[in-house]
Design an enzyme around this catalytic site. Structure first.
Site, PDB file in Angstrom:
ATOM      1  N   CYS A   1       0.887  -1.167   0.000  1.00 33.23           N
ATOM      2  CA  CYS A   1       0.000   0.000   0.000  1.00 33.23           C
ATOM      3  C   CYS A   1       0.914   1.203   0.000  1.00 33.23           C
ATOM      4  O   CYS A   1       1.488   1.568   1.027  1.00 33.23           O
ATOM      5  CB  CYS A   1      -0.913   0.015   1.223  1.00 33.23           C
ATOM      6  SG  CYS A   1      -1.913   1.515   1.311  1.00 33.23           S
TER       7      CYS A   1
ATOM      8  N   CYS B   1      -0.597   4.317   2.168  1.00 28.06           N
ATOM      9  CA  CYS B   1      -0.760   4.267   3.636  1.00 28.06           C
ATOM     10  C   CYS B   1      -0.414   2.860   4.125  1.00 28.06           C
ATOM     11  O   CYS B   1       0.741   2.474   4.095  1.00 28.06           O
ATOM     12  CB  CYS B   1      -2.149   4.723   4.060  1.00 28.06           C
ATOM     13  SG  CYS B   1      -3.501   4.103   3.048  1.00 28.06           S
ATOM     14  N   SER B   2      -1.406   2.110   4.573  1.00 26.97           N
ATOM     15  CA  SER B   2      -1.078   0.794   5.118  1.00 26.97           C
ATOM     16  C   SER B   2      -2.247  -0.167   4.948  1.00 26.97           C
ATOM     17  O   SER B   2      -2.478  -1.017   5.791  1.00 26.97           O
ATOM     18  CB  SER B   2      -0.744   0.925   6.608  1.00 26.97           C
ATOM     19  OG  SER B   2      -1.858   1.495   7.285  1.00 26.97           O
ATOM     20  N   CYS B   3      -3.011  -0.016   3.869  1.00 30.73           N
ATOM     21  CA  CYS B   3      -4.170  -0.892   3.641  1.00 30.73           C
ATOM     22  C   CYS B   3      -3.687  -2.342   3.555  1.00 30.73           C
ATOM     23  O   CYS B   3      -2.667  -2.635   2.923  1.00 30.73           O
ATOM     24  CB  CYS B   3      -4.882  -0.502   2.356  1.00 30.73           C
ATOM     25  SG  CYS B   3      -5.560   1.177   2.438  1.00 30.73           S
TER      26      CYS B   3
END
Lengths: 119, 216
Positions: free
Chosen positions: B119, B122-124
């Site tokens: 991702c 972000c941090s999906c």
């Protein structure tokens, strides 16, 4: 990605948009999440669930991106999350800056100095 | 809900609310914020203390095991695999697994294609299937480089993908997440799902490694 974009001439990248940029080696680091970090995660999930729908993933992400370039270097991951969640709740009128500030002061005052949170 | 700070704010923890833990450290600004936001939301009735506790327990209970069960089922059941590749969230329901509301797409490793997820923004991450993301998944290095030089990133995880195998990188978003369906290791013919699930690691469902080999 267009050349213009890559060179930053036409559209500057925002700081969170780091795909494809040079960076150092991936360090296979991991840590066990601290209780307060899990609490942030739990608060967000409850606020985002189908019962409440008080915050969306996009609102969380916007709130993180608006913290500015320094946030990525100075704040930890869940610090950015709770800052964004809190800003969103203030914007929506769920919390007031005043009550939040007072409560944080109470909590800090009650904290035995030099000790960690309870799990 | 109205309340008096002095009289009832201790409902969750009594007059000496905070106890030292093993690792002594001062309370930080954002830890205080987290505690305050949680307390205020409970007092306002946005959620209950029980709901918060239950959610914390659910987070602790999440592990890559749910994703591993799905992978093992797909290895044993072609019809399930087809449904998994069509709709991960629905396929998860068949096994009693809640994959959440955000769509997840399974990408299948084959002799010709190796998939890896990232991702960049972000941090999906498919956290309901494989737990909370490891720190490195959220790191600048992984997010920046995986889309540009995936083979080198994979090599840093000790995963060498042959040149004749295509590497596909999937960039997750807030609206669509991915999980890798790894290839079933050779030498596992006749294994049952439980034994197969033990070979399925978190990292192989991210795509930075391959399943454990049988006998390893």
């Amino acid at each position: 990605m267009s050349k213009e974009r890559e060179s930053g001439k036409v559209l500057l990248r925002r700081h969170h948009d780091m795909g494809g940029l040079p960076a150092g080696p991936v360090e296979a680091s991991e840590h066990d999440y601290a209780p307060w970090e899990k609490r942030v995660d739990a608060i967000l999930r409850l606020l985002a669930d189908s019962k409440r729908r008080l915050i969306t993933t996009d609102e969380l992400r916007r709130g993180i991106e608006e913290l500015g370039p320094g946030a990525y270097d100075e704040m930890s991951y869940y610090e950015r999350w709770i800052a964004s969640v809190t800003n969103n709740l203030i914007e929506k009128g769920v919390l007031s800056v005043d009550e939040l500030g007072r409560r944080m002061a109470e909590i800090s005052a009650a904290w035995p100095a030099g000790t960690e949170e309870k799990p | 809900m109205t309340h008096d700070h002095d009289s009832d704010r201790g409902h969750d923890h009594g007059p000496h609310p905070y106890q030292p833990d093993l690792e002594a450290a001062p309370l930080t600004h954002y830890q205080a914020m987290t505690q305050a936001v949680g307390e205020l939301l409970i007092e306002k009735g946005v959620f209950s203390a029980d709901e918060l506790r239950a959610m914390l327990e659910a987070i602790d209970a999440k592990s890559p095991a749910a994703g591993a069960r799905m992978v093992a089922r797909a290895w044993c059941d072609d019809a399930f695999k087809a449904r998994l590749l069509t709709d991960v969230n629905k396929a998860a329901e068949e096994l009693g697994i809640d994959a959440g509301a955000i769509p997840i797409r399974a990408v299948e490793n084959t002799p010709d294609v190796h998939n890896v997820i990232v991702c960049t923004l972000c941090s999906c991450y498919p956290r309901l299937l494989i737990g909370l993301p490891p720190d490195w998944y959220k790191s600048r290095a992984y997010r920046s480089r995986t889309v540009r030089e995936p083979r080198r990133v994979l090599a840093e995880f000790g995963t060498a993908i042959p040149e004749d195998v295509e590497v596909r990188v999937h960039d997750s978003t807030a609206d669509l997440r991915y999980m890798v369906l790894p290839a079933r290791p050779a030498g596992t013919e006749g294994w049952d799902e439980t034994a197969l699930a033990d070979l399925v690691t978190r990292d192989c469902m991210i795509g930075v490694s391959l399943p454990k080999s049988p006998g390893a």
